[in-house]
Design a protein around this motif. Structure first.
Motif, PDB file in Angstrom:
ATOM      1  N   PHE A 126      11.698  29.647 -29.779  1.00  0.00           N
ATOM      2  CA  PHE A 126      12.490  29.881 -30.981  1.00  0.00           C
ATOM      3  C   PHE A 126      13.881  29.254 -30.876  1.00  0.00           C
ATOM      4  O   PHE A 126      14.417  28.756 -31.872  1.00  0.00           O
ATOM      5  N   GLN A 127      14.465  29.259 -29.675  1.00  0.00           N
ATOM      6  CA  GLN A 127      15.771  28.639 -29.492  1.00  0.00           C
ATOM      7  C   GLN A 127      15.672  27.118 -29.665  1.00  0.00           C
ATOM      8  O   GLN A 127      16.527  26.497 -30.306  1.00  0.00           O
ATOM      9  N   LYS A 128      14.622  26.526 -29.104  1.00  0.00           N
ATOM     10  CA  LYS A 128      14.422  25.074 -29.237  1.00  0.00           C
ATOM     11  C   LYS A 128      14.159  24.694 -30.698  1.00  0.00           C
ATOM     12  O   LYS A 128      14.694  23.700 -31.203  1.00  0.00           O
ATOM     13  N   SER A 129      13.329  25.490 -31.371  1.00  0.00           N
ATOM     14  CA  SER A 129      13.029  25.221 -32.784  1.00  0.00           C
ATOM     15  C   SER A 129      14.279  25.367 -33.636  1.00  0.00           C
ATOM     16  O   SER A 129      14.535  24.567 -34.543  1.00  0.00           O
ATOM     17  N   GLY A 130      15.081  26.399 -33.352  1.00  0.00           N
ATOM     18  CA  GLY A 130      16.311  26.615 -34.094  1.00  0.00           C
ATOM     19  C   GLY A 130      17.294  25.480 -33.908  1.00  0.00           C
ATOM     20  O   GLY A 130      17.961  25.048 -34.859  1.00  0.00           O
ATOM     21  N   PHE A 131      17.385  24.962 -32.674  1.00  0.00           N
ATOM     22  CA  PHE A 131      18.280  23.847 -32.390  1.00  0.00           C
ATOM     23  C   PHE A 131      17.858  22.597 -33.156  1.00  0.00           C
ATOM     24  O   PHE A 131      18.688  21.858 -33.696  1.00  0.00           O
ATOM     25  N   LEU A 132      16.549  22.366 -33.235  1.00  0.00           N
ATOM     26  CA  LEU A 132      16.025  21.219 -33.987  1.00  0.00           C
ATOM     27  C   LEU A 132      16.350  21.357 -35.473  1.00  0.00           C
ATOM     28  O   LEU A 132      16.772  20.386 -36.130  1.00  0.00           O
ATOM     29  N   LEU A 133      16.172  22.566 -35.998  1.00  0.00           N
ATOM     30  CA  LEU A 133      16.491  22.808 -37.408  1.00  0.00           C
ATOM     31  C   LEU A 133      17.986  22.627 -37.668  1.00  0.00           C
ATOM     32  O   LEU A 133      18.386  22.157 -38.739  1.00  0.00           O
ATOM     33  N   LEU A 134      18.824  23.003 -36.711  1.00  0.00           N
ATOM     34  CA  LEU A 134      20.274  22.813 -36.850  1.00  0.00           C
ATOM     35  C   LEU A 134      20.594  21.337 -37.046  1.00  0.00           C
ATOM     36  O   LEU A 134      21.362  20.973 -37.957  1.00  0.00           O
ATOM     37  N   ILE A 135      20.021  20.489 -36.212  1.00  0.00           N
ATOM     38  CA  ILE A 135      20.288  19.045 -36.300  1.00  0.00           C
ATOM     39  C   ILE A 135      19.805  18.485 -37.639  1.00  0.00           C
ATOM     40  O   ILE A 135      20.522  17.756 -38.332  1.00  0.00           O
ATOM     41  N   ILE A 136      18.578  18.863 -38.020  1.00  0.00           N
ATOM     42  CA  ILE A 136      18.027  18.393 -39.301  1.00  0.00           C
ATOM     43  C   ILE A 136      18.880  18.882 -40.461  1.00  0.00           C
ATOM     44  O   ILE A 136      19.191  18.132 -41.395  1.00  0.00           O
ATOM     45  N   GLY A 137      19.277  20.165 -40.404  1.00  0.00           N
ATOM     46  CA  GLY A 137      20.089  20.744 -41.469  1.00  0.00           C
ATOM     47  C   GLY A 137      21.447  20.087 -41.608  1.00  0.00           C
ATOM     48  O   GLY A 137      21.914  19.830 -42.728  1.00  0.00           O
TER      49      GLY A 137
END
Length: 307
Positions: A126-137
């Motif tokens: 979940f932390q890795k997925s959240g970090f990826l979403l942060l960059i995309i966002g």
């Protein structure tokens, strides 16, 4: 803990609304008062308010219990929070409140990364997925601003200040986490607030209060000063009545709330509140950033499989 979901949600929502509207009010005050002076007044009011509350409850911290290590942590926390408040306020001279709040989401991610490095905490799915979403966002949020950013003008400076405020907050967050071994969260806040008030005093100009004219600006100034007490007080009480993960989900919605209030302010009072200046992709980007933060902070608990 005796769970009171409705009360916990209401308090978490109050904290979120309070923090979300802070940059909107502060941006008005910063037209006539510099950032360091506004920040100093905020720390002074927060210090006196919390001192009164803890004093009446006979829960004042005993600094004699501090070793050199704790004193060092207090200094780290004071410098970190002072810089955070100042950079956050100064950035509002160059970027919108919504941009400021979106970039604030860098703080929890930085805290997670430091937690992994310093405290050997888990950096899971979940932390890795959240970090990826942060960059995309963030890419989506600034989709129409890259040309302006590359010019390295005032807008780029505002982004740098906002990002710096978020990243430097982590030093305060780490200091607070370690000081909780000796003090309660409210006691830590009192010590840090008083230290920040003394730190910012030499840089402030109290005489600038004379520049504030009219009930609207005075209202914004008073609200900014009371904001810290109301926000952190509500947040602390919310944690006493509701799960931490659920409180985190509500408070992570700050950029969305700021966006909504900015749009409403401009719609009804366009002569006072500026247009958020965002296109459709930017709105989607802000939402993705928030989703990423929620996933990283509370994903493990919200989506935990029950055995």
């Amino acid at each position: 803990m005796n769970q009171k979901p409705l009360l916990g949600f209401s308090l978490a929502l109050l904290a979120s609304m309070t923090w979300a509207t802070l940059p909107i009010a502060a941006q008005q005050v910063l037209k006539v008062v510099d950032a360091q002076t506004l920040v100093w007044f905020r720390f002074v009011v927060a210090s006196f308010g919390l001192l009164l509350i803890l004093g009446c409850a006979k829960r004042l911290p005993k600094l004699t219990a501090c070793s050199k290590k704790e004193v060092g942590l207090i200094v780290l926390g004071v410098l970190g929070l002072s810089a955070n408040f100042f950079l956050f306020a100064e950035a509002l001279n160059y970027v919108s409140p919504t941009t400021n709040q979106v970039l604030w989401q860098l703080a929890p991610f930085s805290m997670i990364i430091l937690g992994v490095l310093l405290f050997k905490e888990r950096f899971g799915f979940f932390q890795k997925s959240g970090f990826l979403l942060l960059i995309i966002g963030l890419i989506a949020f600034f989709n129409d601003k890259f040309g302006e950013i590359l010019k390295l003008d005032k807008y780029a400076l505002g982004i740098l200040l906002s990002s710096g405020a978020s990243l430097i907050w982590v030093s305060y967050g780490i200091a607070q986490k370690l000081l909780l071994r000796l003090f309660t969260s409210q006691q830590v806040l009192l010590i840090i607030y008083i230290g920040c008030a003394f730190t910012m005093m030499p840089f402030s100009t109290p005489a600038q209060l004379g520049n504030i004219e009219g009930s609207f600006l005075w209202g914004c100034f008073i609200y900014c000063c009371l904001n810290t007490l109301i926000g952190y007080g509500s947040y602390g009480e919310a944690l006493n009545h509701w799960d931490t993960s659920k409180v985190s989900v509500v408070t992570t919605m700050l950029p969305i709330f700021t966006m909504i209030f900015s749009l409403l302010g401009h719609k009804f009072y366009p002569e006072i509140f500026a247009d958020p200046d965002m296109n459709g992709i930017s709105y989607v980007g802000a939402l993705i950033v928030v989703c990423g933060a929620i996933l990283a902070i509370a994903g493990d608990k919200l989506f935990r499989r029950r055995k």
